[in-house]
Motif scaffolding. Structure first.
Motif, PDB file in Angstrom:
ATOM      1  N   GLY A 278      24.531  33.925  37.388  1.00 17.95           N
ATOM      2  CA  GLY A 278      25.319  32.987  36.616  1.00 17.95           C
ATOM      3  C   GLY A 278      26.453  33.738  35.956  1.00 17.95           C
ATOM      4  O   GLY A 278      26.181  34.991  35.797  1.00 17.95           O
ATOM      5  N   ILE A 279      27.633  33.073  35.564  1.00 18.00           N
ATOM      6  CA  ILE A 279      28.791  33.675  34.927  1.00 18.00           C
ATOM      7  C   ILE A 279      29.073  32.582  33.934  1.00 18.00           C
ATOM      8  O   ILE A 279      29.381  31.593  34.338  1.00 18.00           O
ATOM      9  N   ILE A 280      29.968  33.404  32.956  1.00 23.66           N
ATOM     10  CA  ILE A 280      30.884  32.477  32.070  1.00 23.66           C
ATOM     11  C   ILE A 280      32.213  33.088  32.000  1.00 23.66           C
ATOM     12  O   ILE A 280      32.328  34.341  31.788  1.00 23.66           O
ATOM     13  N   GLU A 281      33.062  32.196  32.184  1.00 23.91           N
ATOM     14  CA  GLU A 281      34.498  32.900  32.019  1.00 23.91           C
ATOM     15  C   GLU A 281      35.166  32.281  30.740  1.00 23.91           C
ATOM     16  O   GLU A 281      35.160  31.302  30.430  1.00 23.91           O
ATOM     17  N   LEU A 282      35.890  33.520  30.187  1.00 24.98           N
ATOM     18  CA  LEU A 282      36.165  33.297  28.678  1.00 24.98           C
ATOM     19  C   LEU A 282      37.520  33.073  28.867  1.00 24.98           C
ATOM     20  O   LEU A 282      38.224  34.104  29.687  1.00 24.98           O
ATOM     21  N   VAL A 283      38.358  32.194  28.194  1.00 23.28           N
ATOM     22  CA  VAL A 283      39.890  31.938  28.314  1.00 23.28           C
ATOM     23  C   VAL A 283      40.429  31.926  27.000  1.00 23.28           C
ATOM     24  O   VAL A 283      39.712  31.469  26.028  1.00 23.28           O
ATOM     25  N   LYS A 284      41.765  32.062  27.005  1.00 28.22           N
ATOM     26  CA  LYS A 284      42.548  32.101  25.506  1.00 28.22           C
ATOM     27  C   LYS A 284      42.883  30.507  25.502  1.00 28.22           C
ATOM     28  O   LYS A 284      43.224  30.123  24.368  1.00 28.22           O
ATOM     29  N   ASP A 285      43.036  29.780  26.795  1.00 30.69           N
ATOM     30  CA  ASP A 285      43.505  28.663  26.769  1.00 30.69           C
ATOM     31  C   ASP A 285      43.105  28.054  28.126  1.00 30.69           C
ATOM     32  O   ASP A 285      43.378  28.406  29.185  1.00 30.69           O
ATOM     33  N   ARG A 286      42.489  26.526  27.770  1.00 24.56           N
ATOM     34  CA  ARG A 286      41.628  26.248  29.010  1.00 24.56           C
ATOM     35  C   ARG A 286      42.801  25.509  29.907  1.00 24.56           C
ATOM     36  O   ARG A 286      42.713  25.468  31.442  1.00 24.56           O
ATOM     37  N   LYS A 287      43.871  24.972  29.393  1.00 23.76           N
ATOM     38  CA  LYS A 287      44.827  24.469  30.377  1.00 23.76           C
ATOM     39  C   LYS A 287      45.635  25.364  31.289  1.00 23.76           C
ATOM     40  O   LYS A 287      45.778  24.950  32.206  1.00 23.76           O
ATOM     41  N   THR A 288      46.003  26.571  30.506  1.00 26.62           N
ATOM     42  CA  THR A 288      46.610  27.519  31.575  1.00 26.62           C
ATOM     43  C   THR A 288      45.565  28.656  32.214  1.00 26.62           C
ATOM     44  O   THR A 288      46.131  29.294  32.779  1.00 26.62           O
ATOM     45  N   LYS A 289      44.237  28.569  31.699  1.00 27.04           N
ATOM     46  CA  LYS A 289      43.384  29.432  32.324  1.00 27.04           C
ATOM     47  C   LYS A 289      43.519  30.885  32.138  1.00 27.04           C
ATOM     48  O   LYS A 289      43.013  31.765  32.656  1.00 27.04           O
ATOM     49  N   GLU A 290      44.404  31.160  31.027  1.00 23.16           N
ATOM     50  CA  GLU A 290      44.822  32.720  30.671  1.00 23.16           C
ATOM     51  C   GLU A 290      43.363  33.219  30.345  1.00 23.16           C
ATOM     52  O   GLU A 290      42.701  32.981  29.406  1.00 23.16           O
ATOM     53  N   PRO A 291      43.068  34.296  31.117  1.00 25.94           N
ATOM     54  CA  PRO A 291      41.715  34.959  30.783  1.00 25.94           C
ATOM     55  C   PRO A 291      41.481  35.670  29.380  1.00 25.94           C
ATOM     56  O   PRO A 291      43.023  35.926  28.808  1.00 25.94           O
ATOM     57  N   MET A 292      40.514  35.722  28.816  1.00 24.64           N
ATOM     58  CA  MET A 292      40.489  36.138  27.602  1.00 24.64           C
ATOM     59  C   MET A 292      40.817  37.847  27.752  1.00 24.64           C
ATOM     60  O   MET A 292      41.349  38.452  26.329  1.00 24.64           O
ATOM     61  N   THR A 293      40.814  38.588  28.690  1.00 22.55           N
ATOM     62  CA  THR A 293      41.230  39.942  28.899  1.00 22.55           C
ATOM     63  C   THR A 293      42.377  39.919  29.940  1.00 22.55           C
ATOM     64  O   THR A 293      42.411  38.949  31.198  1.00 22.55           O
ATOM     65  N   PRO A 294      43.291  40.759  30.066  1.00 20.32           N
ATOM     66  CA  PRO A 294      44.110  40.940  31.165  1.00 20.32           C
ATOM     67  C   PRO A 294      43.485  41.516  32.392  1.00 20.32           C
ATOM     68  O   PRO A 294      42.238  41.903  32.324  1.00 20.32           O
ATOM     69  N   TRP A 295      43.982  41.176  33.479  1.00 24.01           N
ATOM     70  CA  TRP A 295      43.200  41.725  34.643  1.00 24.01           C
ATOM     71  C   TRP A 295      42.707  43.359  34.681  1.00 24.01           C
ATOM     72  O   TRP A 295      43.621  44.102  34.240  1.00 24.01           O
ATOM     73  N   ASN A 296      41.651  43.615  35.059  1.00 25.28           N
ATOM     74  CA  ASN A 296      41.255  44.943  34.906  1.00 25.28           C
ATOM     75  C   ASN A 296      41.375  45.717  33.528  1.00 25.28           C
ATOM     76  O   ASN A 296      41.550  47.043  33.307  1.00 25.28           O
ATOM     77  N   GLY A 297      41.033  44.832  32.288  1.00 28.18           N
ATOM     78  CA  GLY A 297      41.429  45.291  31.013  1.00 28.18           C
ATOM     79  C   GLY A 297      40.277  44.874  29.942  1.00 28.18           C
ATOM     80  O   GLY A 297      39.437  44.459  30.769  1.00 28.18           O
ATOM     81  N   SER A 298      40.836  45.250  28.923  1.00 24.75           N
ATOM     82  CA  SER A 298      39.479  44.641  27.695  1.00 24.75           C
ATOM     83  C   SER A 298      40.164  44.223  26.764  1.00 24.75           C
ATOM     84  O   SER A 298      41.560  43.874  26.933  1.00 24.75           O
ATOM     85  N   ALA A 299      39.575  43.752  25.778  1.00 24.28           N
ATOM     86  CA  ALA A 299      39.886  42.973  24.576  1.00 24.28           C
ATOM     87  C   ALA A 299      39.258  42.983  23.256  1.00 24.28           C
ATOM     88  O   ALA A 299      37.807  43.001  23.657  1.00 24.28           O
ATOM     89  N   PRO A 300      39.555  43.127  22.444  1.00 26.51           N
ATOM     90  CA  PRO A 300      38.842  43.087  21.148  1.00 26.51           C
ATOM     91  C   PRO A 300      37.506  42.001  20.981  1.00 26.51           C
ATOM     92  O   PRO A 300      36.372  42.308  20.700  1.00 26.51           O
TER      93      PRO A 300
END
Length: 449
Positions: free
Chosen positions: A372-394
């Motif tokens: 299983g997996i959970i995808e985290l996003v900053k915005d559900r409408k735009t689907k902007e991921p919580m981190t950039p591609w191949n990146g990290s985030a606090p």
């Protein structure tokens, strides 16, 4: 047996161990002391619920006495034999693996040390059998860290080592519905139409590259760390048809998705497809000993009847690892772990759905069995991921730290959280982990929203 105070394990390790996938000055490993069932303990006796089966591999859980006993008995009888020798355990293990392949059709087995060299040898077999050079693979894939396996890997782990990798690899796109390149404006497309579009995409690439130059197509049956991407109905059947049409070998990488993980012995069985070659490792021994395998149809093996297969390993068919594999397969059967994973898959889906409804930072959840997996996003409408591609985030760092602080061991990859527990996990234990994750996601929600 080996004397070293617990409080010196970490310091001595930092002094002498060269750590993989890590900047050496930044490593901060857990000093693990023991493990049992779905839990492990550090040297301070802190207990962790293992939500990642260590490295997505301890399928039968930790400390199974039947596997340990089999390894001990084999070590006492015959701990090693040269690769060119026949042994009782090699005969038994090769038949045991052949028997569990889809429809029992992959009746010849080459044992390796792990998944990467299994994929390396699968590529060699495909090229030797077809007398062609090119290998097609998907972008959201991981097939191992050796030069050939890394070349067919599609994700950014490959990029740092280019151009000094194996030649002849062409990548293509995955049928990733949540982030489909082709269907951003048509999210409600029927599943069979969606699958057909991605099969057509693959066929177009085959034609551009020249079918007569392509030896094989290698794919994780269900994409692992790059998203638990579950093929839509019709996709695997379509790839199989393309391989048949153009004389290309279909190579199924079941290193992570095999041995019950998805609720079938092998994930590809969900689509009633038989590959020409299948690679496996991890759950093959549940990591009680290092072992990989390449299972192949007999006609592929027969292509090397009159001339040598120019490849090999000193530890091919290591007896202790083979004993672990046979015992591990027996445990999976005796304890009905494939069936248990299938049943727990529905429970995990309900728990993941509940999390998704409770947390705005969750864009999508997916699972097949206990994969299983959970995808985290900053915005559900735009689907902007919580981190950039191949990146990290606090936010992702904080989420994993919260989980670890509260005794939940799991793996995060970019903007995703992987849920891959041992197949023996029960509903209460699964809920125990989800409760910690629920609290961690509350912190994430507050940080983002």
């Amino acid at each position: 047996m080996f004397e070293l105070p617990d409080d010196e394990i970490l310091s001595l390790s930092k002094d002498h161990v060269f750590w993989t996938w890590s900047a050496q000055a930044k490593v901060n490993p857990i000093a693990v002391k023991r493990a049992k069932g779905v839990y492990f303990w550090d040297v301070d006796d802190k207990r962790y619920l293992d939500f990642n089966s260590m490295t997505m591999c301890v399928n039968i859980g930790h400390g199974n006495e039947r596997v340990i006993k089999a390894m001990q008995d084999q070590a006492a009888e015959l701990p090693y034999a040269a690769p060119g020798m026949a042994t009782k355990i090699r005969a038994i293990a090769s038949k045991a693996v052949a028997d569990v392949t889809p429809q029992g059709a992959l009746s010849k087995v080459l044992f390796t040390l792990g998944g990467a060299d299994a994929n390396e040898n699968a590529i060699k077999l495909a090229r030797g059998y077809t007398k062609r050079h090119k290998i097609l693979a998907r972008y959201r894939s991981y097939h191992g860290a050796s030069a050939g396996a890394m070349a067919v890997t599609g994700d950014p782990r490959r990029v740092g080592w280019e151009p000094n990798l194996m030649t002849g690899v062409v990548h293509f796109l995955d049928p990733y519905r949540y982030r489909s390149t082709f269907h951003r404006t048509n999210p409600n497309i029927l599943e069979e139409d969606f699958a057909r579009d991605y099969v057509n995409h693959l066929e177009e690439i085959i034609l551009y590259e020249g079918p007569e130059s392509i030896a094989g197509i290698i794919m994780e049956s269900v994409t692992g760390t790059n998203g638990i991407i579950i093929p839509p109905q019709g996709y695997m059947q379509g790839v199989r048809a393309l391989c048949d049409k153009y004389g290309i070998l279909m190579i199924a990488d079941e290193v992570m998705s095999g041995f019950g993980r998805t609720g079938r012995m092998f994930a590809i069985e969900h689509w009633d497809v038989v590959p020409d070659i299948m690679t496996m490792a991890k759950g093959l021994t549940s990591a009680y000993a290092p072992l990989g395998a390449v299972a192949m149809k007999p006609e592929i093996a027969a292509a090397f009847n009159e001339h040598a297969f120019e490849s090999g390993l000193t530890y091919t068919s290591h007896p202790i690892s083979l004993a672990a594999a046979v015992a591990n397969i027996n445990v999976i059967r005796e304890d009905k772990l494939v069936e248990h994973a299938a049943g727990m898959g529905g429970i995990l889906r309900r728990m993941l759905t509940d999390l998704g409804e409770a947390h705005p930072s969750i864009g999508e959840v997916r699972n097949i069995g206990l994969f299983g997996i959970i995808e985290l996003v900053k915005d559900r409408k735009t689907k902007e991921p919580m981190t950039p591609w191949n990146g990290s985030a606090p936010e992702m760092v904080a989420l994993r730290k919260y989980c670890m602080d509260h005794g939940l061991f799991l793996y995060t990859h970019w903007h995703t959280v992987l849920i891959i527990p041992p197949l023996i996990i029960d509903e209460d234990q699964l809920q125990e982990g989800m409760d910690v994750l629920d609290k961690a996601l509350e912190v994430t929600d507050q940080a983002v929203y």
